[in-house]
Scaffold this motif. Structure first.
Motif, PDB file in Angstrom:
ATOM      1  N   GLN A 160     -26.397  44.352   9.881  1.00 37.16           N
ATOM      2  CA  GLN A 160     -26.820  43.049  10.394  1.00 37.16           C
ATOM      3  C   GLN A 160     -28.312  42.830  10.163  1.00 37.16           C
ATOM      4  N   ALA A 161     -29.108  43.875  10.388  1.00 40.99           N
ATOM      5  CA  ALA A 161     -30.545  43.752  10.185  1.00 40.99           C
ATOM      6  C   ALA A 161     -30.872  43.531   8.718  1.00 40.99           C
ATOM      7  N   ARG A 162     -30.211  44.250   7.821  1.00 42.68           N
ATOM      8  CA  ARG A 162     -30.470  44.066   6.396  1.00 42.68           C
ATOM      9  C   ARG A 162     -30.069  42.667   5.933  1.00 42.68           C
ATOM     10  N   THR A 163     -28.917  42.200   6.415  1.00 39.92           N
ATOM     11  CA  THR A 163     -28.477  40.855   6.049  1.00 39.92           C
ATOM     12  C   THR A 163     -29.458  39.803   6.532  1.00 39.92           C
ATOM     13  N   GLN A 164     -29.941  39.968   7.741  1.00 42.93           N
ATOM     14  CA  GLN A 164     -30.902  39.013   8.290  1.00 42.93           C
ATOM     15  C   GLN A 164     -32.210  39.046   7.500  1.00 42.93           C
ATOM     16  N   ALA A 165     -32.626  40.233   7.053  1.00 43.09           N
ATOM     17  CA  ALA A 165     -33.856  40.339   6.268  1.00 43.09           C
ATOM     18  C   ALA A 165     -33.710  39.630   4.919  1.00 43.09           C
ATOM     19  N   VAL A 166     -32.557  39.767   4.289  1.00 42.65           N
ATOM     20  CA  VAL A 166     -32.320  39.081   3.010  1.00 42.65           C
ATOM     21  C   VAL A 166     -32.346  37.566   3.203  1.00 42.65           C
ATOM     22  N   ARG A 167     -31.687  37.086   4.242  1.00 38.91           N
ATOM     23  CA  ARG A 167     -31.684  35.644   4.499  1.00 38.91           C
ATOM     24  C   ARG A 167     -33.085  35.126   4.781  1.00 38.91           C
ATOM     25  N   GLU A 168     -33.875  35.923   5.482  1.00 40.79           N
ATOM     26  CA  GLU A 168     -35.255  35.537   5.752  1.00 40.79           C
ATOM     27  C   GLU A 168     -36.054  35.435   4.454  1.00 40.79           C
ATOM     28  N   ALA A 169     -35.813  36.364   3.517  1.00 38.93           N
ATOM     29  CA  ALA A 169     -36.508  36.309   2.229  1.00 38.93           C
ATOM     30  C   ALA A 169     -36.138  35.051   1.456  1.00 38.93           C
ATOM     31  N   VAL A 170     -34.855  34.685   1.451  1.00 38.36           N
ATOM     32  CA  VAL A 170     -34.420  33.480   0.735  1.00 38.36           C
ATOM     33  C   VAL A 170     -35.035  32.234   1.363  1.00 38.36           C
ATOM     34  N   VAL A 171     -35.023  32.168   2.693  1.00 39.05           N
ATOM     35  CA  VAL A 171     -35.594  31.007   3.379  1.00 39.05           C
ATOM     36  C   VAL A 171     -37.085  30.893   3.082  1.00 39.05           C
TER      37      VAL A 171
END
Length: 234
Positions: free
Chosen positions: A144-155
């Motif tokens: 969950q943390a890794r997925t959230q970090a990737v989404r933050e990078a895209v945003v």
């Protein structure tokens, strides 16, 4: 025939690049708690020390195993029996023998944890340290943390592109910057040693269960990402 040229490391005017870092920080409840159980014995001869240590170790193991599925793992970490020499006289004389066994137990049922720690500390010459709170290595919280970090990078990259009046075109690189679990400053509980002798009333009364509050776990994840953008109109 000439070989194709390598892409420019920082992009070009026709394909500008944007590099961002995505981060995530989650606070969750722990999944397991670990306690350390240290059983000791002392005798004037080796056989007595070994017999007492064997008996107390068996009592500790039996008590932990009686909690069934609440205990996920029980291991013997170390064993030692060593002589204590006298400091007087010319010759080396053995004053006593000291024996120790160290056990570790992982529990997922935190309701049983408080009761077990006090019951263990009520045993003869038994010391309990802990608990140490943690997540399982396979916990879905890490994903969950890794997925959230990737989404933050895209945003974040999309916001940079929109600030230039353009859009993202392609992902060039996504690098895992590592993840780690950290907790607040923590001092393990030391329940202490059980008494060697007890009165009749103390022997029949059950020790009160400790009220242990699980310590929240903090999970960090970081990623580095590079994208290309459509050429902006500046």
């Amino acid at each position: 025939m000439s070989s194709p040229s390598a892409p420019a490391p920082f992009g070009t005017a026709d394909a500008p690049r944007v590099a961002v870092r995505g981060e995530a920080r989650l606070e969750v409840d722990p999944e397991i708690a670990t306690i350390s159980i240290n059983v000791s014995a002392r005798g004037t001869d080796r056989r007595t020390a070994l017999e007492d240590l064997t008996r107390r170790n068996a009592a500790a193991l039996e008590l932990v195993k009686s909690y069934g599925d609440a205990v996920e793992k029980l291991e013997t970490g170390s064993f030692s029996i060593n002589p204590e020499l006298t400091h007087k006289g010319r010759g080396e004389r053995i004053r006593a023998y000291h024996g120790r066994v160290r056990l570790t137990a992982d529990l997922a049922d935190f309701t049983a944890l408080g009761e077990l720690t006090t019951r263990l500390s009520d045993l003869e010459l038994t010391r309990v340290d802990g608990p140490w709170w943690a997540l399982r290595p396979t916990s879905p919280v890490y994903a969950q943390a890794r997925t959230q970090a990737v989404r933050e990078a895209v945003v974040r990259a999309r916001e940079y592109a929109e600030a230039l009046g353009t859009r993202l075109v392609a992902l060039l690189e996504l690098a895992d910057d590592g993840s780690e679990t950290s907790t607040a400053d923590y001092r393990p509980m030391n329940v202490g040693y059980g008494g060697m002798m007890r009165g009749a009333a103390a022997a029949t009364e059950a020790a009160p269960a400790l009220d242990l509050e699980p310590q929240r776990q903090t999970v960090h994840a970081h990623v580095n990402a590079r994208f290309t953008m459509a050429p902006p109109t500046l």
